[in-house]
Motif scaffolding. Structure first.
Motif, mmCIF file in Angstrom:
data_model
loop_
_atom_site.group_PDB
_atom_site.id
_atom_site.type_symbol
_atom_site.label_atom_id
_atom_site.label_comp_id
_atom_site.label_asym_id
_atom_site.label_seq_id
_atom_site.Cartn_x
_atom_site.Cartn_y
_atom_site.Cartn_z
ATOM 1 N N VAL A 50 0.831 -1.182 0.000
ATOM 2 C CA VAL A 50 0.000 0.000 0.000
ATOM 3 C C VAL A 50 0.878 1.250 0.000
ATOM 4 N N LYS A 51 0.530 2.233 -0.860
ATOM 5 C CA LYS A 51 1.245 3.496 -0.909
ATOM 6 C C LYS A 51 0.326 4.613 -0.445
ATOM 7 N N LEU A 52 0.876 5.521 0.332
ATOM 8 C CA LEU A 52 0.135 6.695 0.758
ATOM 9 C C LEU A 52 0.230 7.765 -0.313
ATOM 10 N N ASP A 53 -0.920 8.249 -0.766
ATOM 11 C CA ASP A 53 -0.940 9.349 -1.726
ATOM 12 C C ASP A 53 -0.761 10.662 -0.980
ATOM 13 N N VAL A 54 0.263 11.426 -1.368
ATOM 14 C CA VAL A 54 0.624 12.647 -0.647
ATOM 15 C C VAL A 54 0.704 13.807 -1.630
ATOM 16 N N LEU A 55 0.040 14.919 -1.291
ATOM 17 C CA LEU A 55 0.143 16.137 -2.087
ATOM 18 C C LEU A 55 1.405 16.894 -1.708
ATOM 19 N N VAL A 56 2.044 17.504 -2.698
ATOM 20 C CA VAL A 56 3.294 18.226 -2.464
ATOM 21 C C VAL A 56 3.219 19.595 -3.124
ATOM 22 N N VAL A 57 3.598 20.613 -2.382
ATOM 23 C CA VAL A 57 3.752 21.967 -2.916
ATOM 24 C C VAL A 57 5.187 22.399 -2.664
ATOM 25 N N ASN A 58 5.960 22.610 -3.727
ATOM 26 C CA ASN A 58 7.359 22.998 -3.596
ATOM 27 C C ASN A 58 7.492 24.488 -3.885
ATOM 28 N N GLN A 59 7.622 25.288 -2.844
ATOM 29 C CA GLN A 59 7.774 26.737 -2.982
ATOM 30 C C GLN A 59 9.246 27.157 -2.994
ATOM 31 N N ASP A 60 10.131 26.185 -2.888
ATOM 32 C CA ASP A 60 11.572 26.457 -2.872
ATOM 33 C C ASP A 60 12.172 25.891 -4.151
ATOM 34 N N ASN A 61 12.820 26.742 -4.933
ATOM 35 C CA ASN A 61 13.391 26.310 -6.207
ATOM 36 C C ASN A 61 14.840 25.849 -6.079
ATOM 37 N N GLY A 62 15.321 25.719 -4.865
ATOM 38 C CA GLY A 62 16.709 25.351 -4.655
ATOM 39 C C GLY A 62 16.972 23.866 -4.870
ATOM 40 N N ASP A 84 0.937 22.967 -8.147
ATOM 41 C CA ASP A 84 1.657 24.135 -8.638
ATOM 42 C C ASP A 84 2.433 24.783 -7.496
ATOM 43 N N SER A 85 3.639 25.260 -7.803
ATOM 44 C CA SER A 85 4.500 25.833 -6.761
ATOM 45 C C SER A 85 3.892 27.081 -6.122
ATOM 46 N N GLY A 86 2.951 27.694 -6.809
ATOM 47 C CA GLY A 86 2.317 28.877 -6.247
ATOM 48 C C GLY A 86 1.113 28.576 -5.378
ATOM 49 N N SER A 87 0.789 27.305 -5.192
ATOM 50 C CA SER A 87 -0.379 26.932 -4.384
ATOM 51 C C SER A 87 -0.176 27.338 -2.928
ATOM 52 N N THR A 88 -1.228 27.845 -2.332
ATOM 53 C CA THR A 88 -1.171 28.254 -0.930
ATOM 54 C C THR A 88 -1.559 27.091 -0.015
ATOM 55 N N THR A 89 -1.376 27.317 1.274
ATOM 56 C CA THR A 89 -1.764 26.296 2.249
ATOM 57 C C THR A 89 -3.259 26.021 2.182
ATOM 58 N N LEU A 90 -4.054 27.065 1.987
ATOM 59 C CA LEU A 90 -5.504 26.910 1.901
ATOM 60 C C LEU A 90 -5.892 26.087 0.678
ATOM 61 N N GLN A 91 -5.247 26.361 -0.447
ATOM 62 C CA GLN A 91 -5.548 25.603 -1.671
ATOM 63 C C GLN A 91 -5.160 24.131 -1.521
ATOM 64 N N ASN A 109 9.882 28.340 1.047
ATOM 65 C CA ASN A 109 11.095 28.941 0.467
ATOM 66 C C ASN A 109 12.215 29.086 1.492
ATOM 67 N N ARG A 110 11.998 28.561 2.683
ATOM 68 C CA ARG A 110 13.046 28.587 3.720
ATOM 69 C C ARG A 110 13.829 27.279 3.777
ATOM 70 N N PHE A 111 13.488 26.310 2.910
ATOM 71 C CA PHE A 111 14.119 24.997 3.032
ATOM 72 C C PHE A 111 15.610 25.022 2.687
ATOM 73 N N THR A 112 15.974 25.790 1.660
ATOM 74 C CA THR A 112 17.388 25.854 1.281
ATOM 75 C C THR A 112 18.225 26.410 2.429
ATOM 76 N N ALA A 113 17.703 27.453 3.069
ATOM 77 C CA ALA A 113 18.415 28.022 4.223
ATOM 78 C C ALA A 113 18.532 27.004 5.351
ATOM 79 N N PHE A 114 17.492 26.213 5.528
ATOM 80 C CA PHE A 114 17.518 25.158 6.554
ATOM 81 C C PHE A 114 18.594 24.125 6.233
ATOM 82 N N ALA A 115 18.635 23.686 4.956
ATOM 83 C CA ALA A 115 19.603 22.665 4.558
ATOM 84 C C ALA A 115 21.035 23.170 4.674
#
Length: 406
Positions: A50-62, A84-91, A109-115
């Motif tokens: 069984v695979k879990l279907d997960v939605l992903v929004v990537n706002q970081d282009n790094g 779409d990368s422009g999708s909001t949390t509400l969407q 968009n803070r993920f690159t700084a985190f990494a």
């Protein structure tokens, strides 16, 4: 012996007239075994498909965000659906609820700084996990573990990359630092004889569980025949020709004991050969036929004794069916039949030990799963036989009073 022969003959004739009630004893567990073995297969199977279907929004282009998504995409238990990368949390939340996704995560968009271990990354979480409230607690824990583990690994990779020269000077192998902890963890299932050939599966929980439940459900046909004979005066006529209570009770027990043996054989064969045809795992037996036979016999004896006790204290068949049905359901719910014992809290697990159905189930699991033998199951078998003897003794006293009153 001639009298006993005719008593047995009478009982088999009575059973043949109530064949529908006996058929339920076979149909009910077959249905439950097939449904539960297939429905719970992925709950028990450590190699779950069984695979879990997960939605992903990537706002970081790094590059770090891309590496995170590539790593998550390789997980056997996840299937990513990118928005779409422009999708909001509400969407993303609306999309989850509309299509019944259990999880979504937003790579900010803070993920690159985190990494890259920059101070600005500590102001807010670099990844936001959205959880559907209908997702189970264990599933949530698995999802959080996967996501947190991948995030930590990427951060370590960047940390090592930025200090590559210092690590070389110190003689530290970079690859060893990046090895997954699971590569150093061995897993082995423990059985009575030291063998490690079998993996627990849903069918190994379902077959013994519903077999025990159906064996105790024999209260239905026994109550029908016992109470009808009592109201029609059959038991009184048997007493008038000097038939002892022992003969009467044995005449009731032996036919249904044989029915329970047929039940057990049929359920085991279904687990071994029918469930695999429908896509489930096959039931695997242990090496102790003696242990299996001892548990089957002791469960049957206890179940029939309980059925005779309920039938003897009931005035009508409706009373017997109601009391027996409710009592069986309670014993089954408490004893780990309907809900596996290992998922219960500690208090409920202790309460389960009071149910004779739990004794029978654990005895079967000792044989099927833990390669136990007679020496391992005899305490549970002895407890079932002892309880059956007590109930049979009470039944004998009640039957004596009823025959005397009549």
């Amino acid at each position: 012996m001639t009298k006993f022969y005719y008593i047995l003959k009478k009982e088999f004739q009575v059973i043949s007239r109530d064949i529908h009630a006996v058929a339920v004893l076979f149909i009910m567990p077959v249905v439950f075994i097939l449904i539960m073995s297939l429905a719970m297969q992925d709950l028990f199977d450590i190699h779950s498909r069984v695979k879990l279907d997960v939605l992903v929004v990537n706002q970081d282009n790094g590059l770090a965000a891309k590496q995170l998504l590539e790593a998550l995409g390789k997980e056997d238990s996840l299937r990513l659906h990118q928005l779409d990368s422009g999708s909001t949390t509400l969407q993303a939340s609306r999309e989850m609820l509309e299509k019944d996704y259990k999880f979504a995560f937003i790579v900010t968009n803070r993920f690159t700084a985190f990494a890259e271990n920059k101070g600005s990354a500590n102001k807010a979480p670099p990844v936001l996990l959205l959880v559907n409230p209908t997702a189970g607690t264990h599933t949530q824990m698995v999802m959080k573990s996967i996501l947190a583990g991948r995030m930590a690994r990427i951060k370590v990779e960047y940390l090592i990359k930025n200090r590559e020269q210092w690590l070389k000077l110190a003689g530290i192998d970079q690859q060893s630092l990046l090895e997954s902890p699971e590569t150093h963890l061995g897993v082995q299932y423990v059985y009575k004889d030291g063998q490690v050939l079998k993996i627990p599966s849903a069918v190994q929980q379902s077959v013994p569980a519903w077999l025990v439940f159906s064996m105790f459900f024999i209260v239905m046909p026994i109550s029908n025949t016992f109470i009808v004979e009592r109201t029609q005066g059959t038991l009184t006529r048997l007493k008038s020709i000097n038939i002892s209570k022992a003969y009467i009770l044995c005449g009731k027990m032996i036919p249904y004991f044989l029915i329970n043996l047929v039940q057990a054989t049929l359920m085991i064969l279904i687990g071994m050969y029918v469930v695999p045809l429908l896509g489930g795992a096959a039931l695997t037996l242990g090496h102790s036929w003696g242990g299996l036979l001892l548990m089957t016999a002791s469960i049957s004896f206890c179940a029939i004794s309980m059925a005779l006790l309920i039938a003897s204290i009931s005035r009508t068949t409706e009373q017997a069916v109601t009391i027996g049905g409710v009592f069986n359901i309670i014993l089954g719910a408490v004893g780990g039949i309907m809900i596996p014992k290992f998922v219960m809290p500690e208090t409920m697990q202790k309460l389960a030990d009071l149910s004779p159905m739990s004794w029978g189930l654990e005895g079967f699991l000792d044989v099927f799963l833990r390669n136990g033998d007679i020496g391992d199951v005899w305490p549970k078998a002895l407890a079932l036989i002892g309880l059956g003897m007590v109930m049979l003794g009470v039944t004998s006293v009640i039957l004596k009073r009823r025959l005397t009153d009549s």
